[in-house]
Write an enzyme that holds these catalytic residues in place. Structure first.
Site, mmCIF file in Angstrom:
data_model
loop_
_atom_site.group_PDB
_atom_site.id
_atom_site.type_symbol
_atom_site.label_atom_id
_atom_site.label_comp_id
_atom_site.label_asym_id
_atom_site.label_seq_id
_atom_site.Cartn_x
_atom_site.Cartn_y
_atom_site.Cartn_z
ATOM 1 N N CYS A 9 -17.232 -5.370 2.883
ATOM 2 C CA CYS A 9 -18.473 -5.031 3.699
ATOM 3 C C CYS A 9 -18.227 -3.682 4.196
ATOM 4 C CB CYS A 9 -18.301 -6.241 4.785
ATOM 5 S SG CYS A 9 -19.706 -5.649 6.114
ATOM 6 N N HIS A 57 4.713 -9.905 2.372
ATOM 7 C CA HIS A 57 3.606 -10.947 2.743
ATOM 8 C C HIS A 57 3.142 -11.482 1.754
ATOM 9 C CE1 HIS A 57 -0.438 -9.067 3.114
ATOM 10 N NE2 HIS A 57 0.385 -7.794 2.957
ATOM 11 N N THR A 109 0.949 -1.257 0.124
ATOM 12 C CA THR A 109 -0.090 0.103 -0.171
ATOM 13 C C THR A 109 0.839 1.175 -0.106
ATOM 14 O OG1 THR A 109 -1.635 -1.374 1.323
ATOM 15 C CG2 THR A 109 -1.622 1.193 1.125
ATOM 16 N N SER A 111 5.365 -6.408 -2.160
ATOM 17 C CA SER A 111 5.117 -6.525 -0.895
ATOM 18 C C SER A 111 5.539 -7.709 -0.143
ATOM 19 C CB SER A 111 3.548 -6.439 -0.431
ATOM 20 O OG SER A 111 3.195 -6.632 0.826
#
Ligand SMILES: *Cc1c(COP(=O)(O)O)cnc(C)c1O
Length: 392
Positions: free
Chosen positions: A329, A205, A76, A203
């Site tokens: 959501c 991970h 990000t 990134s």
């Protein structure tokens, strides 16, 4: 490979477990080697040596120069730094940006923010396979265009951007080109000595390294502004004491992933196809989202007609299987994924989509377990009229 993590985890696109080799590389920096790389004493020098080592290793893995890598807190931040950093540094030259409509929110929301700062943003449509057309990119370029950002591999539907063509078109016109390679690194070959990109995000991970660490490649000579200020770290482009342990783990994780990359690409592709064909044989109304090929080998995204994704995920979770859907959501209601809508899916189809992402520890037995439980889950879920689906 022996899976030390039981339960069936099929959400490798969300995150991956830490490779033992990466943990080992991090170990000393969580105990004896606690120095700050900015200090000149022996503790600092040890930490600095480690950072240099990790930067060299990553540059070899990616085919760039060590000084072209800037460590960040993850994908990000790398995406944010690319867009904010390049756009703001060159705003005197133009004020137009181009992004694809299926980018990760780290790119899309950075572009939105730049829009509020006065930049003009073009969001490129993609075809039903999730591919941006290089000709559309070329037609979108104006004398005012500064930067184009199109991802290398999509996290939801596994589609691959035609990065070489888009990068070449940008280079011809003197426009900077950034690509989010977070889903591609460690899985697809990346050779920055040959790729026509000016900036690229990764990134840790997502390739079995630790969370909270990533890197932005910026080609030598491309000027960009820092986003985080307050220290001279990363050649004054990213302030803050470096995450030495995380950076060591990330570098080692990428080495390990690349050692087995080709076999793993083939193995995951086979398992993914087994899952897809198995679902098709057992369940009516299974629709593939995204391309048949080229596609990320570990990504399967399917819509199951008339079945609500969130209910299927809950049932899968009860059966010990972790998968995902593209929907987010927000305030209690599930919104259809922007990626699925961009490839032309109806909201109903988007809300019936499941993403299974396979990885290093996925076995044939795990895939077969999913195939065993899915028909019953779908039957059960279809028997209820989902409020999400019926509302639309
Ligand atoms: C996961 C992901 C990101 C964000 O990376 P973090 O390290 O989790 O911040 C960005 N882009 C893509 C395509 C991703 O899959």
């Amino acid at each position: 490979m022996n899976n030390p993590f039981p339960a069936v985890y099929l959400d490798y696109a969300a995150t991956t477990p830490l490779a033992p080799e990466a943990r080992e590389a991090m170990e000393p920096f969580g105990s004896a080697l606690y120095g700050n790389p900015s200090n000149l004493h022996r503790f600092g020098r040890e930490a600095r040596r480690a950072l240099d080592h990790a930067r060299d290793s990553l540059s070899r893995s990616l085919g760039c120069q060590p000084k072209e890598l800037y460590f960040t807190s993850g994908g990000t931040e790398a995406d944010n730094l690319a867009l904010f950093g390049i756009a703001r540094a060159h705003r005197g030259r133009g004020n137009h940006l181009v992004v694809s409509s299926i980018e990760h929110h780290a790119v899309l929301e950075a572009a939105e923010r730049l829009e509020r700062e006065g930049f003009r943003v073009t969001r490129l449509p993609v075809d039903s396979d999730g591919r941006a057309d290089p000709d559309d990119v070329t037609s979108a370029l104006t004398p005012d265009t500064l930067l184009v950002s199109v991802m290398m591999a999509n996290n939801e539907i596994g589609s691959l951007g035609p990065i070489e063509e888009i990068g070449a078109a940008c280079r011809d016109r003197g426009v900077f080109f950034h690509t989010d390679a977070v889903q591609a690194a460690g899985i697809l070959p990346i050779d920055l000595s040959a790729l026509p990109v000016d900036a690229l995000s990764i990134s840790g991970h997502k390739f079995y390294g630790p969370k909270g660490v990533g890197a932005l490649f910026v080609r030598s000579g491309v000027v960009f502004e820092p986003v985080i200020v307050g220290g001279a770290q990363e050649r004054e482009r990213r302030a803050g004491t470096e995450n030495v342990a995380g950076i060591m783990g990330m570098a080692r994780a990428l080495e390990v992933a690349l050692e087995h990359r080709e076999e793993e690409e083939a193995r995951l592709g086979d398992l993914r196809d087994r899952l897809y064909h198995g679902l098709q044989e057992r369940i009516d109304g299974v629709l593939l989202n995204g391309p048949v090929s080229p596609r990320l080998p570990g990504n399967l995204n399917v819509s199951i007609e008339g079945a609500d994704a969130e209910s299927m995920l809950l049932n899968l979770d009860l059966a010990g299987i972790a998968a995902s859907s593209g929907s987010a959501c927000s305030s209690g209601a599930f919104e259809p994924s922007h990626v699925l809508l961009a490839i032309g899916a109806t909201p109903e189809r988007a809300l019936s989509s499941l993403r299974f992402s396979l990885g290093r520890y996925t076995t044939e037995a795990e895939v077969d377990r999913v195939l065993q439980v899915m028909p019953e889950i779908v039957e059960r879920v279809r028997a209820f009229v989902s409020p999400e689906l019926s509302r639309r």
